[in-house]
Design a protein around this motif. Sequence first.
Motif, short mmCIF file in Angstrom:
data_model
loop_
_atom_site.label_atom_id
_atom_site.label_comp_id
_atom_site.label_asym_id
_atom_site.label_seq_id
_atom_site.Cartn_x
_atom_site.Cartn_y
_atom_site.Cartn_z
N THR A 1 0.84 -1.19 0.00
CA THR A 1 0.00 0.00 0.00
C THR A 1 0.88 1.24 0.00
N SER A 2 0.56 2.18 -0.88
CA SER A 2 1.35 3.40 -0.98
C SER A 2 0.81 4.44 0.00
N VAL A 3 1.62 4.76 0.99
CA VAL A 3 1.27 5.73 2.02
C VAL A 3 2.43 6.70 2.16
N ARG A 4 2.11 8.00 2.22
CA ARG A 4 3.17 8.99 2.37
C ARG A 4 2.72 10.06 3.35
N ILE A 5 3.55 10.34 4.34
CA ILE A 5 3.33 11.42 5.30
C ILE A 5 4.47 12.40 5.13
N ALA A 6 4.14 13.68 4.96
CA ALA A 6 5.18 14.69 4.73
C ALA A 6 4.84 15.97 5.50
N PRO A 7 5.87 16.66 5.99
CA PRO A 7 5.62 17.92 6.70
C PRO A 7 5.17 19.02 5.73
N LEU A 8 4.35 19.95 6.25
CA LEU A 8 3.89 21.10 5.47
C LEU A 8 4.34 22.40 6.11
N GLY A 9 5.46 22.38 6.80
CA GLY A 9 5.95 23.59 7.48
C GLY A 9 5.02 23.98 8.61
N ARG A 10 4.63 25.23 8.65
CA ARG A 10 3.77 25.73 9.72
C ARG A 10 2.34 25.21 9.62
N GLU A 11 1.97 24.70 8.45
CA GLU A 11 0.61 24.21 8.24
C GLU A 11 0.38 22.84 8.87
N GLY A 12 1.42 22.15 9.26
CA GLY A 12 1.26 20.83 9.86
C GLY A 12 1.87 19.76 8.99
N MET A 13 1.05 18.80 8.58
CA MET A 13 1.55 17.70 7.77
C MET A 13 0.47 17.24 6.81
N GLU A 14 0.90 16.56 5.74
CA GLU A 14 -0.04 16.03 4.77
C GLU A 14 0.10 14.51 4.72
N MET A 15 -0.96 13.87 4.32
CA MET A 15 -1.01 12.42 4.24
C MET A 15 -1.65 12.04 2.92
N ILE A 16 -0.94 11.23 2.14
CA ILE A 16 -1.48 10.73 0.88
C ILE A 16 -1.57 9.22 1.02
N CYS A 17 -2.77 8.69 0.80
CA CYS A 17 -2.99 7.26 0.97
C CYS A 17 -4.19 6.83 0.13
N PRO A 18 -4.35 5.52 -0.08
CA PRO A 18 -5.52 5.03 -0.81
C PRO A 18 -6.79 5.23 0.01
N TYR A 19 -7.92 5.17 -0.67
CA TYR A 19 -9.22 5.28 0.02
C TYR A 19 -9.40 4.09 0.96
N ASN A 20 -9.85 4.40 2.18
CA ASN A 20 -10.19 3.36 3.15
C ASN A 20 -11.16 3.98 4.14
N ALA A 21 -12.35 3.39 4.26
CA ALA A 21 -13.40 3.96 5.11
C ALA A 21 -12.96 4.02 6.58
N ASP A 22 -12.24 3.02 7.06
CA ASP A 22 -11.77 3.03 8.45
C ASP A 22 -10.79 4.18 8.69
N PHE A 23 -9.92 4.42 7.70
CA PHE A 23 -8.98 5.53 7.85
C PHE A 23 -9.73 6.86 7.88
N ILE A 24 -10.71 7.02 7.04
CA ILE A 24 -11.47 8.27 6.98
C ILE A 24 -12.13 8.56 8.32
N ARG A 25 -12.76 7.55 8.92
CA ARG A 25 -13.39 7.76 10.24
C ARG A 25 -12.35 8.17 11.27
N GLY A 26 -11.20 7.49 11.28
CA GLY A 26 -10.14 7.82 12.23
C GLY A 26 -9.55 9.20 11.97
N ALA A 27 -9.39 9.56 10.70
CA ALA A 27 -8.83 10.87 10.36
C ALA A 27 -9.74 11.99 10.85
N HIS A 28 -11.04 11.81 10.72
CA HIS A 28 -11.97 12.82 11.22
C HIS A 28 -11.91 12.93 12.74
#
Length: 134
Positions: free
Chosen positions: A2-29
Motif C-alpha cells: 500500500t502506498s502511504v506517504r506522510i510529509a511535513p507542510l511547514g507551519r501548516e502541519g503535515m499532509e497524508m497521501i494514501c488510498p481510500y479506506n473507510a476506516d482511515f477516513i473515520r479515524g482521520a476525522h
Amino acid sequence: MTSVRIAPLGREGMEMICPYNADFIRGAHRIGGEWDAAGRRWKFAGLDEWQVRKLTREVFGTDGSAAQEEDGVTVHWAIGGLAAHESELSLRGRVIARRRDRRAAVSLSRGGRHHPGRVPGVGRNRPVPRPGPA
C-alpha cells in the motif's frame, strides 16, 4: 504494498497521501484531519503526527517510513466461508484480493502471488436452498 506517504507542510502541519479506506477516513476525522479535495490529500496539525502514524499503521499496516517499508511478510491463508456479498479480502487494512462483482475474475494486489489452492475464476448462480421440514 500500500502506498502511504506522510510529509511535513511547514507551519501548516503535515499532509497524508494514501488510498481510500473507510476506516482511515473515520479515524482521520476523529483526529481532526481535513480532506483537501483539490490536492487529493489529508491535512493534519503537526502536533497530531504520532496519532496519524498510529492510525495509518493500524489501517494500512505501515506509516510509509523507510524502516517499515523494508519489512516483508509472507502470509499463507486458507480462505473459506466468505459471504457471497464480500468482494475484498484484506489483512490489516491492505487489500489482498478483490473481485469487482460476482462475475469478475479475482485480482490480487500488487506484489501478491497465488500459491497452490483454488481461487474461483468467476462466480456462478446457485439455486437458493428451499427450507425443508424441521
